[in-house]
Enzyme design. Sequence first.
Site, mmCIF file in Angstrom:
data_model
loop_
_atom_site.group_PDB
_atom_site.id
_atom_site.type_symbol
_atom_site.label_atom_id
_atom_site.label_comp_id
_atom_site.label_asym_id
_atom_site.label_seq_id
_atom_site.Cartn_x
_atom_site.Cartn_y
_atom_site.Cartn_z
ATOM 1 N N GLU A 122 0.987 -0.998 -0.257
ATOM 2 C CA GLU A 122 0.056 0.268 0.367
ATOM 3 C C GLU A 122 1.200 1.368 -0.061
ATOM 4 O OE1 GLU A 122 -2.208 0.182 3.613
ATOM 5 O OE2 GLU A 122 -4.243 1.506 2.207
ATOM 6 N N ALA A 133 -1.867 7.895 5.952
ATOM 7 C CA ALA A 133 -1.350 7.846 7.200
ATOM 8 C C ALA A 133 -0.131 7.603 6.725
ATOM 9 C CB ALA A 133 -2.154 6.986 8.248
ATOM 10 N N HIS A 188 -5.756 5.483 -2.038
ATOM 11 C CA HIS A 188 -4.952 6.254 -2.254
ATOM 12 C C HIS A 188 -4.801 7.474 -3.317
ATOM 13 C CE1 HIS A 188 -4.098 5.865 2.527
ATOM 14 N NE2 HIS A 188 -3.861 4.200 2.365
ATOM 15 N N ASP A 241 -15.961 -0.182 10.167
ATOM 16 C CA ASP A 241 -15.183 -0.276 11.771
ATOM 17 C C ASP A 241 -16.849 0.108 12.466
ATOM 18 O OD1 ASP A 241 -14.629 1.862 11.127
ATOM 19 O OD2 ASP A 241 -12.715 1.719 11.759
ATOM 20 N N GLY A 242 -17.096 1.030 12.085
ATOM 21 C CA GLY A 242 -18.016 2.103 12.224
ATOM 22 C C GLY A 242 -17.567 3.506 12.260
ATOM 23 N N ASP A 267 -7.433 -4.098 7.589
ATOM 24 C CA ASP A 267 -7.141 -2.145 7.273
ATOM 25 C C ASP A 267 -6.502 -2.245 8.779
ATOM 26 O OD1 ASP A 267 -5.307 -0.150 6.155
ATOM 27 O OD2 ASP A 267 -6.860 0.915 6.515
ATOM 28 N N ALA A 302 -5.638 6.261 11.019
ATOM 29 C CA ALA A 302 -4.377 6.331 10.377
ATOM 30 C C ALA A 302 -4.676 3.994 11.233
ATOM 31 C CB ALA A 302 -3.258 5.898 11.408
ATOM 32 N N GLY A 303 -5.111 3.746 9.598
ATOM 33 C CA GLY A 303 -5.394 1.904 10.056
ATOM 34 C C GLY A 303 -7.042 1.418 11.033
HETATM 35 ZN ZN LIG Z 1 -3.891 0.411 4.520
#
Ligand SMILES: [Zn+2]
Length: 378
Positions: A122, A133, A188, A241-242, A267, A302-303
């Site tokens: 990535e 990030a 990205h 993940d909300g 992620d 950031a993830g």
């Molecule tokens: Zn990632």
Amino acid sequence: MSITLADARVVTPEGVHEGWLTVEDGRITHVGRGTAPGPGHSLAGRYVVPGFVDIHCHGGAGGSFPNGDQDEARRIAALHARHGTTTLMASLVTASLDDLARATSALADLCEDGLLAGIHFEGPYISRARCGAHDPALLRDPSPGEFAGLLAAGRGHVRMLTIAAELPGALDTVREAAANGVIAAIGHSDATYEQTLAGVDAGARVATHLYNAMPPLHHRKPGPIAALLEDERVTVELINDGVHLHPAMTRLAYDVAGPARTVLITDAMAAAGMGDGSYLLGPMKVEVTDGVARLAEGGSIAGSTLTMDVAFRRAVREAGLSMTEAAEVTALTPARVLGLDDRLGSVSVGRQADLVVLTDDLEVAGVMRHGSWITEPR
Ligand SMILES: [Zn+2]
């Protein structure tokens, strides 16, 4: 050795039925309805779903794949396996070419051991405007020749490349990736709708965390989101993940792309399975507060601290997917992205015995990988 799991609610691609299954030498050899023909391990009515396939994961248990440390990588894989992930891709983040090559070479050993399903770059070929990030100082314009060097460090185990389609050299690099069996993923990226389609025409087949780190949908400038959602060749990743996505945007993606073109990813970064605190993602400092990971400077997300069992549960509870659809977006579709769906990703005869036992509340009660219990259900 043969194991029969009885009194189960078996989640197959065709639906959910009460029944049983037998595992022999690491494979599923029978899936039946009703009462098992012989003695078996009763699951007392709990669900059996296919082991989760996470194609985008950076870490967990305090460890980070970008560090290229094999013990750390084993710890990460063990954490995610306890949460039901039986096939795991190691995602690196933007770093210097030397650091990338070193981490790739170390992780390739673990791919050879069968612990990891592959390596995902990535970065560094991503947009400065959408780098999230990633360290902007280390971003590079894509170059097929340079990418070929990174591939060599992976000894055939680099499986995915996230790339911004609008960058100079991007389309040739997508072609180089596709020619080497590497899945090119658009992400990205600050691309227009047309630039995104050019990337897909060149061979890109995945959208890296759709919506995040790309221009938002706009009625006159549809951008990458509309292109990636509507193109039948593309499978879209969602971080369910909300935090990363509003539930309405998750439902929009499901409604347009459907479970056959949608994959849930974690992620996840080092804090998955850990508490709040300070962590690193590649070279970047990350603060985790209430389970949400943000860059210490600037506050970009950031993830995540997500695990696939939580992604599955949220898909059923928050997005309203059926058990069969949730199994599709967490196992079968990501397995298809990796070209592994003839070997794993569904509870079907002949597939690898990668199974997750879930309670009525969709909590993990057991995990089997390659026919061996990682967590044995009681
Ligand atoms: Zn990632």
